[in-house]
Design a protein around this motif. Structure first.
Motif, PDB file in Angstrom:
ATOM      1  N   LEU A  51       0.832  -1.189   0.000  1.00  0.00           N
ATOM      2  CA  LEU A  51       0.000   0.000   0.000  1.00  0.00           C
ATOM      3  C   LEU A  51       0.874   1.249   0.000  1.00  0.00           C
ATOM      4  N   GLY A  52       0.522   2.203  -0.823  1.00  0.00           N
ATOM      5  CA  GLY A  52       1.286   3.428  -0.944  1.00  0.00           C
ATOM      6  C   GLY A  52       2.264   3.426  -2.105  1.00  0.00           C
ATOM      7  N   THR A  53       2.437   2.276  -2.753  1.00  0.00           N
ATOM      8  CA  THR A  53       3.424   2.170  -3.825  1.00  0.00           C
ATOM      9  C   THR A  53       3.060   3.026  -5.039  1.00  0.00           C
ATOM     10  N   VAL A  54       1.774   3.027  -5.415  1.00  0.00           N
ATOM     11  CA  VAL A  54       1.369   3.784  -6.597  1.00  0.00           C
ATOM     12  C   VAL A  54       1.678   5.267  -6.415  1.00  0.00           C
ATOM     13  N   GLN A  55       1.312   5.804  -5.270  1.00  0.00           N
ATOM     14  CA  GLN A  55       1.589   7.219  -5.024  1.00  0.00           C
ATOM     15  C   GLN A  55       3.090   7.490  -4.999  1.00  0.00           C
ATOM     16  N   GLU A  56       3.838   6.606  -4.376  1.00  0.00           N
ATOM     17  CA  GLU A  56       5.288   6.792  -4.287  1.00  0.00           C
ATOM     18  C   GLU A  56       5.920   6.821  -5.681  1.00  0.00           C
ATOM     19  N   ARG A  57       5.498   5.907  -6.542  1.00  0.00           N
ATOM     20  CA  ARG A  57       6.105   5.809  -7.873  1.00  0.00           C
ATOM     21  C   ARG A  57       5.589   6.884  -8.832  1.00  0.00           C
ATOM     22  N   MET A  58       4.374   7.339  -8.615  1.00  0.00           N
ATOM     23  CA  MET A  58       3.739   8.230  -9.583  1.00  0.00           C
ATOM     24  C   MET A  58       3.674   9.682  -9.134  1.00  0.00           C
ATOM     25  N   ARG A  59       4.138  10.000  -7.940  1.00  0.00           N
ATOM     26  CA  ARG A  59       3.940  11.338  -7.367  1.00  0.00           C
ATOM     27  C   ARG A  59       4.392  12.447  -8.309  1.00  0.00           C
ATOM     28  N   ASP A  60       5.595  12.323  -8.871  1.00  0.00           N
ATOM     29  CA  ASP A  60       6.099  13.393  -9.727  1.00  0.00           C
ATOM     30  C   ASP A  60       5.331  13.480 -11.045  1.00  0.00           C
ATOM     31  N   VAL A  61       4.786  12.360 -11.509  1.00  0.00           N
ATOM     32  CA  VAL A  61       3.980  12.377 -12.728  1.00  0.00           C
ATOM     33  C   VAL A  61       2.641  13.065 -12.462  1.00  0.00           C
ATOM     34  N   TRP A  62       2.022  12.749 -11.325  1.00  0.00           N
ATOM     35  CA  TRP A  62       0.764  13.425 -10.973  1.00  0.00           C
ATOM     36  C   TRP A  62       0.998  14.926 -10.857  1.00  0.00           C
ATOM     37  N   ARG A  63       2.103  15.297 -10.245  1.00  0.00           N
ATOM     38  CA  ARG A  63       2.420  16.718 -10.107  1.00  0.00           C
ATOM     39  C   ARG A  63       2.615  17.358 -11.478  1.00  0.00           C
ATOM     40  N   ALA A  64       3.348  16.689 -12.348  1.00  0.00           N
ATOM     41  CA  ALA A  64       3.591  17.234 -13.680  1.00  0.00           C
ATOM     42  C   ALA A  64       2.286  17.370 -14.458  1.00  0.00           C
ATOM     43  N   GLY A  65       1.408  16.398 -14.316  1.00  0.00           N
ATOM     44  CA  GLY A  65       0.121  16.474 -15.003  1.00  0.00           C
ATOM     45  C   GLY A  65      -0.750  17.606 -14.505  1.00  0.00           C
ATOM     46  N   SER A  66      -0.590  17.971 -13.246  1.00  0.00           N
ATOM     47  CA  SER A  66      -1.423  19.027 -12.671  1.00  0.00           C
ATOM     48  C   SER A  66      -0.999  20.423 -13.135  1.00  0.00           C
ATOM     49  N   VAL A  67       0.235  20.535 -13.623  1.00  0.00           N
ATOM     50  CA  VAL A  67       0.704  21.829 -14.139  1.00  0.00           C
ATOM     51  C   VAL A  67       1.018  21.768 -15.635  1.00  0.00           C
ATOM     52  N   GLY A  68       0.596  20.678 -16.266  1.00  0.00           N
ATOM     53  CA  GLY A  68       0.677  20.596 -17.712  1.00  0.00           C
ATOM     54  C   GLY A  68       2.061  20.425 -18.295  1.00  0.00           C
ATOM     55  N   SER A  69       2.998  19.916 -17.513  1.00  0.00           N
ATOM     56  CA  SER A  69       4.354  19.748 -18.050  1.00  0.00           C
ATOM     57  C   SER A  69       4.567  18.370 -18.673  1.00  0.00           C
ATOM     58  N   VAL A  70       3.513  17.542 -18.692  1.00  0.00           N
ATOM     59  CA  VAL A  70       3.525  16.281 -19.436  1.00  0.00           C
ATOM     60  C   VAL A  70       2.212  16.188 -20.213  1.00  0.00           C
TER      61      VAL A  70
END
Length: 212
Positions: free
Chosen positions: A34-53
């Motif tokens: 539990l918590g692995t998805v957030q740990e691995r994807m955190r920077d991608v979620w952040r990038a998606g929220s500001v449109g850098s991916v």
């Protein structure tokens, strides 16, 4: 520049989006702690929220970081969007629809790349308000003061004449610091009452202290 304005958040205000537990279900399915998805994807979620991916890059990173094949990526992202989009807050949306023509209307939303297309298709927010400012399109998230400035600029209105409505206290406090009038969304009835009072008061007279 003197017109009265109402700017609303989407998630938790115009959309009701409770947690569905989809991430935990995927972790169980993939036999991940539990918590692995957030740990691995955190920077991608952040990038998606500001449109850098792009959406395509998000899909590629989901596949690479979680070891999913193409059909699994599609299912994973479908679960993400199902929680993200939630269900419409019909009562509040109906009230705001009735305000068109009586004040300026806008949306300011912390978002994710792909949100505009999906929310336009499902909820037609583009027909509800004049301007929608998404964090993934301007590269800035609330509670950054520049996000509120961008929302006011998009409507060409003074912050003091705008009522900003959000369900996150930090965002409400930041909007107030940006010079806007504010309301913390908790339920529809009080929010509708607050909007009505804002409209009854009319544009801010110079020197008059706006209500919180």
């Amino acid at each position: 520049m003197s017109e009265t304005c109402v700017i609303l958040d989407i998630g938790g205000v115009l959309e009701i989006a409770p947690e569905t537990g989809w991430v935990q279900r995927w972790e169980v399915r993939l036999e991940l702690p539990l918590g692995t998805v957030q740990e691995r994807m955190r920077d991608v979620w952040r990038a998606g929220s500001v449109g850098s991916v792009s959406e395509r890059e998000v899909h590629e990173q989901v596949a690479a970081r979680l070891g999913l094949d193409a059909p699994q990526v599609e299912d994973f992202m479908a679960d993400l969007w199902a929680e993200y989009l939630g269900t419409p807050n019909e009562e509040l949306i109906g009230y705001v629809r009735g305000l068109r023509g009586s004040c300026r209307l806008g949306i300011l939303s912390n978002s994710f790349v792909g949100a505009r297309e999906r929310e336009t298709t499902l909820y037609h927010f583009d027909e509800l308000v004049e301007q929608i400012v998404y964090s993934h399109e301007i590269g800035i998230e609330k509670p950054d003061l520049r996000a509120f400035e961008a929302a006011c600029a998009s409507l060409n209105v003074r912050p003091g004449n705008c009522l900003f409505i959000d369900d996150v206290a930090d965002n409400v406090e930041a909007a107030r610091a940006a010079g806007m009038q504010t309301h913390l969304f908790e339920e529809n009835a009080r929010t509708i009452t607050r909007i009505a009072a804002h409209l009854d008061a009319g544009p801010l007279v110079p020197g008059r202290v706006p209500p919180g």
